[in-house]
Write a protein that holds these residues in place. Structure first.
Motif, mmCIF file in Angstrom:
data_model
loop_
_atom_site.group_PDB
_atom_site.id
_atom_site.type_symbol
_atom_site.label_atom_id
_atom_site.label_comp_id
_atom_site.label_asym_id
_atom_site.label_seq_id
_atom_site.Cartn_x
_atom_site.Cartn_y
_atom_site.Cartn_z
ATOM 1 N N PHE A 5 0.819 -1.213 0.000
ATOM 2 C CA PHE A 5 0.000 0.000 0.000
ATOM 3 C C PHE A 5 0.856 1.269 0.000
ATOM 4 O O PHE A 5 0.489 2.262 -0.620
ATOM 5 C CB PHE A 5 -0.980 -0.018 1.176
ATOM 6 C CG PHE A 5 -2.053 -1.056 1.004
ATOM 7 C CD1 PHE A 5 -2.994 -0.955 -0.004
ATOM 8 C CD2 PHE A 5 -2.103 -2.151 1.835
ATOM 9 C CE1 PHE A 5 -3.973 -1.913 -0.184
ATOM 10 C CE2 PHE A 5 -3.079 -3.117 1.674
ATOM 11 C CZ PHE A 5 -4.018 -3.008 0.659
ATOM 12 N N ASN A 6 2.002 1.231 0.656
ATOM 13 C CA ASN A 6 2.920 2.380 0.605
ATOM 14 C C ASN A 6 3.414 2.601 -0.817
ATOM 15 O O ASN A 6 3.506 3.742 -1.279
ATOM 16 C CB ASN A 6 4.108 2.168 1.544
ATOM 17 C CG ASN A 6 3.743 2.364 2.986
ATOM 18 O OD1 ASN A 6 2.762 3.024 3.303
ATOM 19 N ND2 ASN A 6 4.532 1.784 3.865
ATOM 20 N N LEU A 8 1.866 1.712 -3.576
ATOM 21 C CA LEU A 8 0.737 2.203 -4.372
ATOM 22 C C LEU A 8 0.558 3.708 -4.200
ATOM 23 O O LEU A 8 0.292 4.427 -5.165
ATOM 24 C CB LEU A 8 -0.560 1.491 -3.979
ATOM 25 C CG LEU A 8 -0.763 0.092 -4.514
ATOM 26 C CD1 LEU A 8 -2.068 -0.479 -3.991
ATOM 27 C CD2 LEU A 8 -0.738 0.075 -6.040
ATOM 28 N N ARG A 9 0.712 4.205 -2.976
ATOM 29 C CA ARG A 9 0.569 5.641 -2.719
ATOM 30 C C ARG A 9 1.677 6.444 -3.397
ATOM 31 O O ARG A 9 1.498 7.635 -3.662
ATOM 32 C CB ARG A 9 0.572 5.916 -1.217
ATOM 33 C CG ARG A 9 -0.750 5.609 -0.557
ATOM 34 C CD ARG A 9 -0.803 6.170 0.849
ATOM 35 N NE ARG A 9 0.109 5.491 1.757
ATOM 36 C CZ ARG A 9 -0.180 4.413 2.461
ATOM 37 N NH1 ARG A 9 -1.370 3.880 2.363
ATOM 38 N NH2 ARG A 9 0.704 3.882 3.279
ATOM 39 N N CYS A 10 2.811 5.815 -3.660
ATOM 40 C CA CYS A 10 3.954 6.513 -4.263
ATOM 41 C C CYS A 10 4.089 6.262 -5.763
ATOM 42 O O CYS A 10 5.092 6.647 -6.363
ATOM 43 C CB CYS A 10 5.241 6.080 -3.562
ATOM 44 S SG CYS A 10 5.321 6.560 -1.833
#
Length: 72
Positions: A5-6, A8-10
């Motif tokens: 998820f980290n 994906l956010r980046c």
């Protein structure tokens, strides 16, 4: 799952990634799947084995080896 998820956010942003082996990689996250993150690196004008200058490479890193991701 947190690394997934980290990443994906980046997506599509310039990051510095630190692995549990102590390696540091910089580039732009181009894709993420459940096992890997794909990082487009820039060799800063170095001559690659193919002989081209400034070519971008895609580096595949296992999500299980990621220690930290920072936007740069």
């Amino acid at each position: 799952m947190e690394a997934y998820f980290n990443c994906l956010r980046c997506m599509n942003r310039r990051v510095r990634i630190l692995t549990i082996q102590g390696e540091t990689h910089e580039g732009i996250i181009t894709n993420v799947d459940r096992n890997n993150v794909y990082l487009r690196t820039d060799p800063r004008g170095e001559v690659l084995t193919s002989g081209f200058f400034g070519s971008n490479e895609i580096l595949t890193l296992s999500l299980f080896t990621l220690l930290a991701i920072a936007l740069i």
